[in-house]
Enzyme design. Structure first.
Site, PDB file in Angstrom:
ATOM      1  N   GLY A 395       0.819  -1.207   0.000  1.00  0.00           N
ATOM      2  CA  GLY A 395       0.000   0.000   0.000  1.00  0.00           C
ATOM      3  C   GLY A 395       0.846   1.246   0.000  1.00  0.00           C
ATOM      4  O   GLY A 395       1.936   1.282   0.565  1.00  0.00           O
ATOM      5  N   GLY A 398      -0.155   9.252   0.589  1.00  0.00           N
ATOM      6  CA  GLY A 398       0.573  10.501   0.445  1.00  0.00           C
ATOM      7  C   GLY A 398       1.700  10.644   1.437  1.00  0.00           C
ATOM      8  O   GLY A 398       2.693  11.310   1.167  1.00  0.00           O
ATOM      9  N   THR A 401       4.440   4.479   3.061  1.00  0.00           N
ATOM     10  CA  THR A 401       4.391   3.248   2.273  1.00  0.00           C
ATOM     11  C   THR A 401       4.284   2.089   3.244  1.00  0.00           C
ATOM     12  O   THR A 401       4.934   2.078   4.293  1.00  0.00           O
ATOM     13  CB  THR A 401       5.653   3.093   1.412  1.00  0.00           C
ATOM     14  OG1 THR A 401       5.764   4.220   0.545  1.00  0.00           O
ATOM     15  CG2 THR A 401       5.589   1.830   0.575  1.00  0.00           C
ATOM     16  N   VAL A 402       3.473   1.084   2.920  1.00  0.00           N
ATOM     17  CA  VAL A 402       3.263  -0.063   3.796  1.00  0.00           C
ATOM     18  C   VAL A 402       3.851  -1.315   3.155  1.00  0.00           C
ATOM     19  O   VAL A 402       3.587  -1.613   1.991  1.00  0.00           O
ATOM     20  CB  VAL A 402       1.756  -0.275   4.090  1.00  0.00           C
ATOM     21  CG1 VAL A 402       1.563  -1.470   5.012  1.00  0.00           C
ATOM     22  CG2 VAL A 402       1.156   0.977   4.713  1.00  0.00           C
ATOM     23  N   ASP A 511     -10.767  10.863   9.192  1.00  0.00           N
ATOM     24  CA  ASP A 511     -10.506  10.513   7.784  1.00  0.00           C
ATOM     25  C   ASP A 511     -11.163   9.174   7.442  1.00  0.00           C
ATOM     26  O   ASP A 511     -10.518   8.271   6.902  1.00  0.00           O
ATOM     27  CB  ASP A 511      -9.005  10.456   7.517  1.00  0.00           C
ATOM     28  CG  ASP A 511      -8.678  10.547   6.020  1.00  0.00           C
ATOM     29  OD1 ASP A 511      -9.568  10.948   5.238  1.00  0.00           O
ATOM     30  OD2 ASP A 511      -7.553  10.220   5.635  1.00  0.00           O
TER      31      ASP A 511
END
Length: 714
Positions: A395, A398, A401-402, A511
């Site tokens: 994933g 913005g 990063t995973v 969110d």
């Protein structure tokens, strides 16, 4: 005998020295500078052999002043001045015009610089949308749709002309006279609108808006929890500015006729920089050392064959020199003895820089449950993720990063690596909040690592992606049935109810969207991404913050007032509920005015009594019409423009559970499956609020209730 480590060290030093000199930037025979700016390939000037294609062509223009004569590079395809190009980061910094409104003779036309068809996009990471004005709303639009924006207000002491005297470099842009917002991903063109704070009112005072480069702080302010996270490298007051720096990201797009060199000293990886339509829209390359990987010979070897003779001579000379041998032995012992100290100092420095001192304070204050989280070493996580191999990326966002990884004990984990140094507030905020949460439908935090330049968070791995992908990229093996949609909606609502009402302190997520709802191995919902979330006191009714969020899910009331309440989360959940009902995306870029915002389009269909026209076909086929209408009415109430009229998350959860119960009664087999699944929930042990909710349900029925599914997770 000289230890091998010392021999290797000396050889590397000699090779490094032998390879020193001017590193290659441009192709052989091509100009490598324009004025003071290096021009690396794939950018280039004059001959078409010197640049990859027309988009990368640099025009070196003559410029003269009263004091000197110089050359200035321009990106010829868009006619804007270039100040720097970084091959390693894949960026080019340009001087970008700003937008003025009601500023007299300096008014500017709407910004409409198109990058369509190019290998460039406006960098989401390195830019912000910034506006300066009094009691105005600045809106960034894409094809007429609102994709970002912010609100700036002024107190009564502000005078006419004060806005023009703002120095952007010194401003925090927190909503008072100056505000900021993030850019959407894949932005290639935009327009700007500035209007008054009141509905349908135009702003009559001078206002400014721009896309501008942001840089992280590196001063002592960087460690302060409440300090701004970035600054704008802009000199001068607002009224004197015509252009500001902005950053474009680029990649070697797939349709570009450029053969990337097969160099053992470089690596090219697939990227997705310029297009959301493809998972791999292009490539970026990297040298293992320094240099330019985009042309043959651009990555200079630390060791080259032509140096072998001189290296052999040096090695022989060193071997024959007894004094050198003694010196090397001493050096080796010193290096060996200080290695541990150097590593410890480095880790302590990284620990401090990543907010470790602040984290320690919060640990000691009891805000963080130490028993639930672990401090991972960098070595442990590097081994788990194969040194953060790009193939392990599951994933991208913005800010982070995973990566997927596996610990030595076989535990599958997800490692979140923040992209920008300076996002310490979000890192610590997410760490503190998730360490307090123990809920079946919230992603579980396992620990963190502070030994790196950029902090890392470690979570349980959630294998089946996110709700957005599952909903909009239908899985033929496990289709999105009405029952699954209803269950996921109930689980998310239950998680929000827990955050708002049952956690040790109320938490606003801020969110909620389908990409932040993950699906585990049994396709149960897991709410994720708490970087912008906030804990609040139980007596506080709202937060006043800089407007942040995702367009399509953003509460209009919050956008107008900058005040975030628990009902703002309810609005965002309402959009997710409409996604589940219709199977449509929250924002669609069409020529139809009504179809741009799913929420407004849905409300219009409800008012015109044609809502069943947009409900997903599978939902209409599988669901009872009256049950579907109950969910429609619930979603419509969640999307009320007046937040006070929206239901609470507790009311939403109870209504969804009630609808699921009715659906279950209509199908005996479904009720049996629900009973089987309810056994998965027996491991949760806190019944502190069961009595409050139990009365809402029929005690004689064993269809799974809120008690089974949510209250046990508190």
């Amino acid at each position: 005998m000289i230890p091998k480590l010392v021999i290797h060290f000396i050889i590397l030093v000699i090779w490094e020295v032998s390879a020193q000199g001017e590193l290659p930037v441009a192709k052989p025979g091509c100009d490598s500078r324009c004025g003071d700016v290096p021009i690396p390939f794939p950018f280039g000037m004059k001959s078409s052999e010197c640049y990859a294609e027309k988009w990368f062509e640099i025009e070196c223009r003559n410029a003269s002043t009263y004091t000197h004569y110089s050359h200035t590079p321009y990106l010829k395809s868009i006619g804007l001045e270039v100040t720097s190009i970084y091959v390693e980061a894949g960026t080019v910094t340009i001087k970008h015009p700003i937008y003025r409104s009601n500023c007299g003779s300096k008014d500017s036309p709407p910004v409409n610089q198109s990058l369509e068809g190019s290998p460039f996009v406006y960098s989401q990471e390195r830019n912000k949308f910034v506006a300066a004005g009094c009691n105005s709303i600045a809106i960034l639009k894409l094809n007429g749709s609102e994709v970002s924006g912010c609100v700036s207000t002024c107190n009564e002491n502000y005078k006419v002309g004060d806005i023009g005297n703002i120095e952007l470099r010194e401003s925090d842009c927190n909503g008072t006279s100056c505000c900021e917002s993030s850019l959407p991903s894949y932005l290639k063109e935009y327009s700007i609108e500035i209007k008054g704070l009141k509905e349908k009112e135009s702003s009559h005072e001078c206002s400014y808006a721009m896309v501008v480069q942001q840089n992280p702080y590196y001063s002592y302010r960087y460690y302060s929890y409440n300090a701004p996270r970035s600054y704008f490298p802009v000199n001068g007051v607002m009224e004197d500015l015509d252009v500001v720096p902005a950053v474009l990201e680029w990649e070697i797009v797939n349709n570009l006729n450029l053969t990337l060199p097969l160099d053992p000293l470089s690596e090219c990886i697939d990227t997705n920089v310029t297009s959301s339509r493809y998972k791999r829209s292009g490539q970026r390359c990297y040298c293992f050392g320094s240099g330019n990987p985009y042309f043959e010979g651009g990555c200079p070897a630390v060791y080259r064959p032509e140096h072998s003779k001189s290296i052999s001579a040096v090695i022989k000379g060193v071997s024959l020199s007894f004094g050198s041998i003694i010196l090397l032995l001493i050096l080796w012992r010193v290096l060996k003895g200080t290695k541990k100290t150097i590593v410890e100092k480095y880790r302590k420095r990284m620990f401090k820089r990543n907010g470790g001192l602040l984290l320690q304070q919060r640990l000691s204050s009891g805000e963080v449950n130490v028993d639930k989280v672990k401090l991972f070493s960098l070595k442990e996580l590097e081994k788990a993720t194969d040194n953060f191999n790009t193939n392990r990326v599951v994933g991208k966002g913005g800010q982070a990063t995973v990566y997927k990884g596996m610990l030595i004990n076989g535990t599958i984990i997800a490692v979140k690596k923040f992209k920008i140094q300076g996002k310490i507030e979000e890192f610590i905020n997410e760490f503190v909040i998730l360490s307090q949460i123990n809920h079946r439908n919230v992603v579980k935090l396992l620990g963190s690592c502070l030994e790196t330049k950029i902090p890392l968070l470690v979570y349980e791995f959630i294998p089946n992606g996110n709700l957005f992908e599952y909903l909009h990229q239908q899985n033929e093996d496990l289709p999105m049935t009405w029952d699954i949609r209803l269950r996921i909606a109930t689980e998310v609502a239950g998680a929000l109810f827990y955050l708002h009402s049952a956690a040790s302190q109320p938490i606003y997520h801020k969110d909620i969207k389908s990409t932040n709802i993950l699906l585990d191995e049994k396709y149960r919902a897991k709410v994720a991404d708490f970087g912008t979330s906030r804990m609040i006191s139980s007596d506080v009714t709202h937060l006043t913050t800089v407007v942040q969020g995702t367009f399509g899910y953003l509460d209009p009331e919050y956008f107008q007032t900058s005040q975030f309440t628990e009902k703002s989360d309810v609005y965002s959940f309402g959009v997710v509920l409409v996604e589940l009902l219709t199977g449509k995306k929250p924002i669609t870029h069409t020529t139809s005015e009504e179809a741009k915002s799913l929420a407004s389009y849905f409300i219009m269909c409800v008012e015109k009594d044609c809502v069943f026209d947009i409900i997903d076909e599978r939902v209409m086929k599988e669901g009872e019409k009256n049950h579907i209408m109950e969910v429609v009415n619930l979603a419509n109430r969640c999307l009320e423009l007046n937040g006070k009229r929206r239901p609470t998350t507790k009311e939403v959860t109870l209504e969804l559970e009630s609808i699921r119960k009715l659906e279950g009664k209509s199908n005996a087999q479904e009720r049996h499956n629900e009973l089987v699944r309810s056994e998965d929930y027996q491991s949760w042990d806190d019944y502190s609020t069961i009595l409050e909710i139990r009365s809402a349900f029929d005690q004689s029925s064993r269809t799974p209730t809120l008690e089974d599914i949510h209250i046990r997770t508190i």
